[in-house]
Structure formats: C-alpha cells, structure tokens
Design an enzyme around this catalytic site. Structure first.
Site, PDB file in Angstrom:
ATOM      1  N   GLY A   1      28.563  51.248  76.109  1.00 21.12           N
ATOM      2  CA  GLY A   1      29.939  51.020  76.562  1.00 21.12           C
ATOM      3  C   GLY A   1      30.302  51.931  77.724  1.00 21.12           C
ATOM      4  N   GLY A   2      29.303  52.250  78.551  1.00 22.20           N
ATOM      5  CA  GLY A   2      29.521  53.241  79.614  1.00 22.20           C
ATOM      6  C   GLY A   2      30.096  52.694  80.917  1.00 22.20           C
ATOM      7  N   GLY A   3      30.369  51.383  80.963  1.00 21.60           N
ATOM      8  CA  GLY A   3      30.862  50.807  82.224  1.00 21.60           C
ATOM      9  C   GLY A   3      32.355  50.994  82.425  1.00 21.60           C
ATOM     10  N   THR A   4      33.075  51.323  81.353  1.00 19.12           N
ATOM     11  CA  THR A   4      34.544  51.387  81.438  1.00 19.12           C
ATOM     12  C   THR A   4      35.069  52.622  80.704  1.00 19.12           C
TER      13      THR A   4
ATOM     14  N   LEU B   1      36.443  55.623  78.626  1.00 22.08           N
ATOM     15  CA  LEU B   1      35.984  56.986  78.326  1.00 22.08           C
ATOM     16  C   LEU B   1      34.485  57.134  78.569  1.00 22.08           C
TER      17      LEU B   1
ATOM     18  N   ARG C   1      27.966  44.707  77.648  1.00 21.60           N
ATOM     19  CA  ARG C   1      27.588  43.287  77.702  1.00 21.60           C
ATOM     20  C   ARG C   1      27.811  42.681  79.080  1.00 21.60           C
TER      21      ARG C   1
ATOM     22  N   TYR D   1      41.245  58.754  62.585  1.00 21.10           N
ATOM     23  CA  TYR D   1      41.424  58.002  61.338  1.00 21.10           C
ATOM     24  C   TYR D   1      40.083  57.687  60.666  1.00 21.10           C
TER      25      TYR D   1
ATOM     26  N   LYS E   1      34.451  53.348  61.761  1.00 24.75           N
ATOM     27  CA  LYS E   1      34.384  54.722  62.289  1.00 24.75           C
ATOM     28  C   LYS E   1      34.098  55.717  61.164  1.00 24.75           C
TER      29      LYS E   1
ATOM     30  N   PRO F   1      38.579  61.616  69.463  1.00 27.48           N
ATOM     31  CA  PRO F   1      39.695  61.740  70.411  1.00 27.48           C
ATOM     32  C   PRO F   1      40.982  61.170  69.827  1.00 27.48           C
TER      33      PRO F   1
HETATM   34  C1  HXC Z   1      43.474  38.730  64.472  1.00 30.07           C
HETATM   35  C2  HXC Z   1      41.597  38.445  65.788  1.00 30.07           C
HETATM   36  C3  HXC Z   1      42.242  39.105  66.885  1.00 30.07           C
HETATM   37  C4  HXC Z   1      43.591  39.559  66.678  1.00 30.07           C
HETATM   38  C5  HXC Z   1      40.234  38.542  67.513  1.00 30.07           C
HETATM   39  N1  HXC Z   1      40.372  38.135  66.241  1.00 30.07           N
HETATM   40  N2  HXC Z   1      41.361  39.149  67.932  1.00 30.07           N
HETATM   41  N3  HXC Z   1      42.194  38.271  64.609  1.00 30.07           N
HETATM   42  N4  HXC Z   1      44.148  39.356  65.471  1.00 30.07           N
HETATM   43  N5  HXC Z   1      44.260  40.192  67.642  1.00 30.07           N
HETATM   44  C6  HXC Z   1      39.373  37.418  65.453  1.00 30.07           C
HETATM   45  C7  HXC Z   1      39.062  36.058  66.037  1.00 30.07           C
HETATM   46  O1  HXC Z   1      40.026  35.081  65.677  1.00 30.07           O
HETATM   47  C8  HXC Z   1      37.681  35.767  65.448  1.00 30.07           C
HETATM   48  O2  HXC Z   1      37.759  35.371  64.108  1.00 30.07           O
HETATM   49  C9  HXC Z   1      37.048  37.153  65.441  1.00 30.07           C
HETATM   50  O3  HXC Z   1      38.120  38.095  65.450  1.00 30.07           O
HETATM   51  C10 HXC Z   1      36.179  37.379  66.679  1.00 30.07           C
HETATM   52  O4  HXC Z   1      36.991  37.206  67.834  1.00 30.07           O
HETATM   53  P1  HXC Z   1      36.383  36.931  69.268  1.00 30.07           P
HETATM   54  O5  HXC Z   1      37.481  36.926  70.257  1.00 30.07           O
HETATM   55  O6  HXC Z   1      35.480  35.718  69.188  1.00 30.07           O
HETATM   56  O7  HXC Z   1      35.390  38.179  69.427  1.00 30.07           O
HETATM   57  P2  HXC Z   1      34.754  38.781  70.704  1.00 30.07           P
HETATM   58  O8  HXC Z   1      34.852  37.837  71.875  1.00 30.07           O
HETATM   59  O9  HXC Z   1      33.419  39.294  70.307  1.00 30.07           O
HETATM   60  O10 HXC Z   1      35.741  40.002  71.041  1.00 30.07           O
HETATM   61  C11 HXC Z   1      35.699  41.204  70.319  1.00 30.07           C
HETATM   62  C12 HXC Z   1      37.020  41.946  70.427  1.00 30.07           C
HETATM   63  C13 HXC Z   1      37.383  42.178  71.899  1.00 30.07           C
HETATM   64  C14 HXC Z   1      36.877  43.275  69.662  1.00 30.07           C
HETATM   65  C15 HXC Z   1      38.086  41.119  69.762  1.00 30.07           C
HETATM   66  O11 HXC Z   1      38.667  42.738  71.978  1.00 30.07           O
HETATM   67  C16 HXC Z   1      36.382  43.076  72.604  1.00 30.07           C
HETATM   68  O12 HXC Z   1      35.339  42.609  73.080  1.00 30.07           O
HETATM   69  N6  HXC Z   1      36.663  44.388  72.668  1.00 30.07           N
HETATM   70  C17 HXC Z   1      35.750  45.402  73.276  1.00 30.07           C
HETATM   71  C18 HXC Z   1      36.499  46.569  73.852  1.00 30.07           C
HETATM   72  C19 HXC Z   1      37.551  47.194  72.965  1.00 30.07           C
HETATM   73  O13 HXC Z   1      37.984  46.626  71.963  1.00 30.07           O
HETATM   74  N7  HXC Z   1      37.998  48.405  73.350  1.00 30.07           N
HETATM   75  C20 HXC Z   1      39.000  49.188  72.663  1.00 30.07           C
HETATM   76  C21 HXC Z   1      38.388  50.287  71.880  1.00 30.07           C
HETATM   77  S1  HXC Z   1      39.691  51.324  71.518  1.00 30.07           S
HETATM   78  P3  HXC Z   1      37.724  33.793  63.678  1.00 30.07           P
HETATM   79  O14 HXC Z   1      37.835  33.820  62.196  1.00 30.07           O
HETATM   80  O15 HXC Z   1      38.888  33.158  64.370  1.00 30.07           O
HETATM   81  O16 HXC Z   1      36.406  33.261  64.180  1.00 30.07           O
HETATM   82  C22 HXC Z   1      39.426  52.201  70.175  1.00 30.07           C
HETATM   83  C23 HXC Z   1      40.403  53.363  70.067  1.00 30.07           C
HETATM   84  C24 HXC Z   1      40.719  53.800  68.702  1.00 30.07           C
HETATM   85  O17 HXC Z   1      38.539  51.965  69.408  1.00 30.07           O
HETATM   86  C25 HXC Z   1      41.723  54.943  68.572  1.00 30.07           C
HETATM   87  C26 HXC Z   1      42.903  54.954  69.494  1.00 30.07           C
HETATM   88  C27 HXC Z   1      43.802  56.122  69.327  1.00 30.07           C
HETATM   89  P1  NAP Z   2      36.830  50.587  76.383  1.00 29.00           P
HETATM   90  O1  NAP Z   2      36.960  50.929  77.822  1.00 29.00           O
HETATM   91  O2  NAP Z   2      37.239  49.225  75.935  1.00 29.00           O
HETATM   92  O3  NAP Z   2      35.337  50.879  75.948  1.00 29.00           O
HETATM   93  C1  NAP Z   2      34.625  50.142  75.014  1.00 29.00           C
HETATM   94  C2  NAP Z   2      33.296  49.761  75.631  1.00 29.00           C
HETATM   95  O4  NAP Z   2      32.447  49.190  74.627  1.00 29.00           O
HETATM   96  C3  NAP Z   2      33.426  48.714  76.743  1.00 29.00           C
HETATM   97  O5  NAP Z   2      32.762  49.166  77.888  1.00 29.00           O
HETATM   98  C4  NAP Z   2      32.733  47.491  76.180  1.00 29.00           C
HETATM   99  O6  NAP Z   2      32.066  46.774  77.203  1.00 29.00           O
HETATM  100  C5  NAP Z   2      31.752  48.122  75.216  1.00 29.00           C
HETATM  101  N1  NAP Z   2      31.326  47.180  74.182  1.00 29.00           N
HETATM  102  C6  NAP Z   2      32.095  46.455  73.346  1.00 29.00           C
HETATM  103  N2  NAP Z   2      31.346  45.683  72.567  1.00 29.00           N
HETATM  104  C7  NAP Z   2      30.065  45.938  72.898  1.00 29.00           C
HETATM  105  C8  NAP Z   2      28.823  45.445  72.442  1.00 29.00           C
HETATM  106  N3  NAP Z   2      28.743  44.530  71.466  1.00 29.00           N
HETATM  107  N4  NAP Z   2      27.688  45.917  73.007  1.00 29.00           N
HETATM  108  C9  NAP Z   2      27.750  46.845  74.000  1.00 29.00           C
HETATM  109  N5  NAP Z   2      28.900  47.342  74.477  1.00 29.00           N
HETATM  110  C10 NAP Z   2      30.042  46.888  73.934  1.00 29.00           C
HETATM  111  O7  NAP Z   2      37.684  51.600  75.479  1.00 29.00           O
HETATM  112  P2  NAP Z   2      37.730  53.218  75.450  1.00 29.00           P
HETATM  113  O8  NAP Z   2      39.135  53.567  75.154  1.00 29.00           O
HETATM  114  O9  NAP Z   2      37.063  53.786  76.614  1.00 29.00           O
HETATM  115  O10 NAP Z   2      36.877  53.518  74.132  1.00 29.00           O
HETATM  116  C11 NAP Z   2      35.654  54.222  74.185  1.00 29.00           C
HETATM  117  C12 NAP Z   2      35.370  54.881  72.854  1.00 29.00           C
HETATM  118  O11 NAP Z   2      36.367  55.845  72.560  1.00 29.00           O
HETATM  119  C13 NAP Z   2      35.365  53.936  71.661  1.00 29.00           C
HETATM  120  O12 NAP Z   2      34.385  54.341  70.728  1.00 29.00           O
HETATM  121  C14 NAP Z   2      36.732  54.131  71.067  1.00 29.00           C
HETATM  122  O13 NAP Z   2      36.779  53.792  69.684  1.00 29.00           O
HETATM  123  C15 NAP Z   2      36.887  55.615  71.284  1.00 29.00           C
HETATM  124  N6  NAP Z   2      38.257  56.105  71.224  1.00 29.00           N
HETATM  125  C16 NAP Z   2      39.114  55.829  72.238  1.00 29.00           C
HETATM  126  C17 NAP Z   2      40.390  56.356  72.195  1.00 29.00           C
HETATM  127  C18 NAP Z   2      41.372  56.140  73.306  1.00 29.00           C
HETATM  128  O14 NAP Z   2      42.521  56.562  73.177  1.00 29.00           O
HETATM  129  N7  NAP Z   2      41.000  55.504  74.425  1.00 29.00           N
HETATM  130  C19 NAP Z   2      40.789  57.142  71.104  1.00 29.00           C
HETATM  131  C20 NAP Z   2      39.883  57.378  70.072  1.00 29.00           C
HETATM  132  C21 NAP Z   2      38.610  56.864  70.158  1.00 29.00           C
HETATM  133  P3  NAP Z   2      31.799  45.177  77.156  1.00 29.00           P
HETATM  134  O15 NAP Z   2      33.006  44.549  76.546  1.00 29.00           O
HETATM  135  O16 NAP Z   2      31.561  44.859  78.586  1.00 29.00           O
HETATM  136  O17 NAP Z   2      30.552  44.992  76.332  1.00 29.00           O
END
Ligand code: HXC
Ligand code: NAP
Length: 296
Positions: free
Chosen positions: A25-28, A30, A50, A158, A173, A199
């Site tokens: 997940g290094g393209g975006t 953190l 991806r 959490y 987590k 974080p």
């Molecule tokens: C309910 C949902 C939903 C939502 C998706 N789904 N979004 N259900 N509410 N908001 C359901 C879909 O309906 C589907 O189920 C299943 O989840 C898969 O959804 P897809 O969209 O097909 O999945 P996908 O395309 O693989 O997307 C995955 C994703 C997406 C997680 C939903 O957001 C993503 O790719 N995220 C990657 C980056 C990311 O999330 N970064 C943030 C990290 S922040 P059904 O049953 O309909 O098939 C973080 C910080 C934590 O972790 C701490 C902060 C302080």
């Molecule tokens: P982010 O920019 O959305 O980073 C998530 C990265 O994971 C994206 O680059 C995404 O790229 C990659 N990813 C998702 N699904 C993947 C898969 N199946 N295979 C490979 N890569 C995948 O969000 P961020 O805020 O920087 O989060 C980075 C980390 O910090 C995460 O572990 C998150 O839980 C943690 N964190 C963040 C915060 C915050 O406040 N930002 C706080 C606590 C913890 P693609 O979608 O292109 O694959």
C-alpha cells in the site's frame, strides 16, 4: 499551547543505507509518506498495491523529490502467489529485502448489522490475510536463507480497545497485533524483529473519504477527541517508522508504539471528561466533596 512538531529528519544522513524495504500500500497516504522518509535516509524501497498507474506516478514523484532508489510491483496482498512474486521482484530490483512494512488496508464505517459476510471478508482479507501472506512469504524466505529482517506492521489504537462501526477493521487489526507479538517471540531466534505502530488520525485521502465523510465531520469534530488538539503530521510517523526499522531500535521487539496525541487514553479514562468542567466550578465542587467527608 506549544506543541509544534519538528518535521525535519530524526536520523542522520544515510542512517537507513543497506535497508531494502517493501511497503505494501505504498503508493498513497501514509505508506507513501514513510517511503519518502526512508528514501531520504538512503534506503532502497519497493512499493506495492493493486493500481499500477498510482504506483508508477508515486515512484516518479519520489525519485525526483529524493533522488533515491524506488521501484514498484503490482500486488494484491490477498493473493499469496502475487506476494511471493513481489518478494522475488523486490530482491531483483532493490537487493535482498530486510524490512517488510505491512501498511496496506481497507476500511469503511458502517453499522455492523448492515454488513454482509462478504463485506467482512473484504476487510479481513486485505488487512489480516494480506499481512500474514506477506509475513509468511518474507519470513520463510529469511529463515531459509539464514537472513535477519524486520516486520513493521501498521495497526490502530482500536486493535486493543475494539471500535464500534469499523468492526471488521478492528477484528483484523487485533489479529495483526497478535501476529506481531507472537512472532516477536517465536522468530527472535532467527534475528527477525516484529514491531508495530498504532497511529491516531493522520489525514489521508484514503482514510478521510471512508471514515470521516463531510456529513459526519460536520456533526463530530475528530479533533475534539485528541488531547493535543491536532492531527498527526506525516513526517512524525516517517521519523518513528524509520527509527523502528533502523539498527538503533534493534532491541525493540514485539512493541507497539502509539502515536495519537493521547487520543485513545482520552476515551479510556473514567474521569477524563471532567476536562469540560469550567475552572471556576472546581471551587464549588471541592466544597461539596470536602463537605461530604465531614457529614459522614
Ligand atoms: C456496507 C459495504 C460498504 C459500505 C463496501 N461494502 N462498502 N457495505 N457499507 N460502505 C461491501 C460491498 O457491498 C460488498 O459486499 C463488499 O463490501 C465488497 O465491496 P467492494 O466494493 O466490491 O470491494 P472492493 O472493491 O474490494 O473495495 C474494498 C474497499 C475499498 C475496502 C471497500 O474502500 C478499498 O479498496 N479500500 C482500500 C483503501 C482504504 O480503505 N483505505 C483506508 C484505510 S484507513 P456485497 O455483499 O455487496 O458483495 C484505516 C484507518 C483506521 O484503516 C484508523 C483511523 C483513525
Ligand atoms: P490509504 O492511502 O488508503 O492506504 C491504503 C493502501 O492500501 C492503498 O495504497 C491501497 O492501494 C492499498 N491496498 C488496499 N487493498 C490492497 C490490496 N488488496 N493489496 C495491496 N494493496 C492494497 O490509507 P492510509 O490512511 O494511508 O492508511 C495506511 C495504513 O495506516 C493502513 O494500515 C491504515 O489502517 C493505517 N492507519 C491510518 C490512519 C490514518 O489516520 N490515516 C490511522 C490509523 C491507521 P490500492 O487500493 O491501489 O490497492
């Protein structure tokens, strides 16, 4: 309040020379920011995710900005074959990998009763399965080749408290934290360290769009939850991560370092909300509390 962070590099020039680091997940967000710090300190880095376009753009940008060696591999961490291929590609492009940063994640807010089992799978597969796939691939490789290494896992606060409305992420987590602490003991004999960072809120497009959408931020100010009343700066995380993967931290093993401005503890302390009592009211409260004692 003077809480201005120093955003310059913590470690001296070239402190990470000789480190070859894979960042999932290094393209975006953190991951990209930590890559920037590592490159500035002389490490060689390979980023994965991806989306090839994103990875390519980030590589070009960071090469220009730092002059460092950065490559990429398209890899879905849920698929073991892709993780193994990424390790092989990394070794060919940046040399023997000795640090693996499990940073890739997926997350969104939702009441749990609205989630399908597939929604749960989606988050668990990226966060927990993605991390253990990476850990098995790199760990077995290091052990088989008699090489040492460091796993740095990005969790959240959490991981140990749990959290409503992000339950799949909390479960995943928590699993990553358990993996970190378990292998810190089991693989120490191979010279493999496992550490984690938890974080608090650090603004990124990925997290903010999914966890703090505008209509929610209008109702609940995320800053109000943080005793230091500010979000984290990416450079602060970069400095902490670079220290933890460096040889300066070679006796730190199995630890999770929280970097959240005191956020989770503010939510945890029984009486922390007395913060909202206006100062003049404390005279009256003291009189009442002391009075109670003499009335007994
Ligand atoms: C309910 C949902 C939903 C939502 C998706 N789904 N979004 N259900 N509410 N908001 C359901 C879909 O309906 C589907 O189920 C299943 O989840 C898969 O959804 P897809 O969209 O097909 O999945 P996908 O395309 O693989 O997307 C995955 C994703 C997406 C997680 C939903 O957001 C993503 O790719 N995220 C990657 C980056 C990311 O999330 N970064 C943030 C990290 S922040 P059904 O049953 O309909 O098939 C973080 C910080 C934590 O972790 C701490 C902060 C302080
Ligand atoms: P982010 O920019 O959305 O980073 C998530 C990265 O994971 C994206 O680059 C995404 O790229 C990659 N990813 C998702 N699904 C993947 C898969 N199946 N295979 C490979 N890569 C995948 O969000 P961020 O805020 O920087 O989060 C980075 C980390 O910090 C995460 O572990 C998150 O839980 C943690 N964190 C963040 C915060 C915050 O406040 N930002 C706080 C606590 C913890 P693609 O979608 O292109 O694959």
């Amino acid at each position: 309040m003077n809480n201005k962070p120093d955003l310059s590099l913590l470690l001296r020039d070239n402190a990470l020379q000789g480190k070859s680091i894979v960042i999932t997940g290094g393209g975006t967000g953190l991951g990209k920011s930590m890559a920037t710090t590592f490159l500035k300190l002389g490490a060689r880095v390979l980023i994965t995710s991806r989306k090839e376009e994103v990875l390519q753009k980030t590589c070009e940008e960071l090469r220009q900005a730092t002059g460092g060696t950065i490559e990429y591999a398209v890899c879905d961490v849920r698929i073991m074959e892709q993780v193994e291929a990424t390790l092989a590609k990394a070794e060919a492009l940046i040399g023997p990998v000795n640090v693996w940063l499990n940073n890739a994640a997926g997350n969104f807010i939702s009441p749990t009763e609205r989630l399908s089992h597939r929604a749960f799978d989606t988050i668990i597969d990226i966060v927990l399965k993605g991390t253990y796939n990476s850990t098995l691939a790199a760990g077995k490789h290091w052990i088989a080749n008699n090489r040492t290494g460091v796993f740095l896992n990005i969790v959240t606060t959490y991981s140990w408290t749990g959290s409503a409305y992000v339950v799949p992420s909390a479960c995943a987590k928590a699993g990553v934290l358990a993996l970190t602490r378990s292998l810190a003991v089991e693989w120490a004999k191979y010279g493999i360290r496992s550490v984690a960072i938890a974080p608090g809120p650090f603004p990124t497009a990925g997290a903010w769009s999914r966890l703090f959408p505008e209509n929610i931020s209008k109702k609940i100010d995320p800053l109000s939850r943080i005793p230091l009343k500010r979000f984290g700066e990416h450079e602060e995380l970069g400095n902490l991560a670079s220290f933890l993967i460096s040889d300066f931290a070679s006796y730190i093993n199995g630890e999770v370092i929280t970097i959240d401005g005191g956020e989770w503890l503010q939510g945890a302390g029984e009486f922390n909300n007395l913060e909202h009592i206006p100062a003049p009211m404390w005279d009256e409260i003291e009189r009442m509390v002391r009075g109670k004692k003499s009335a007994e």
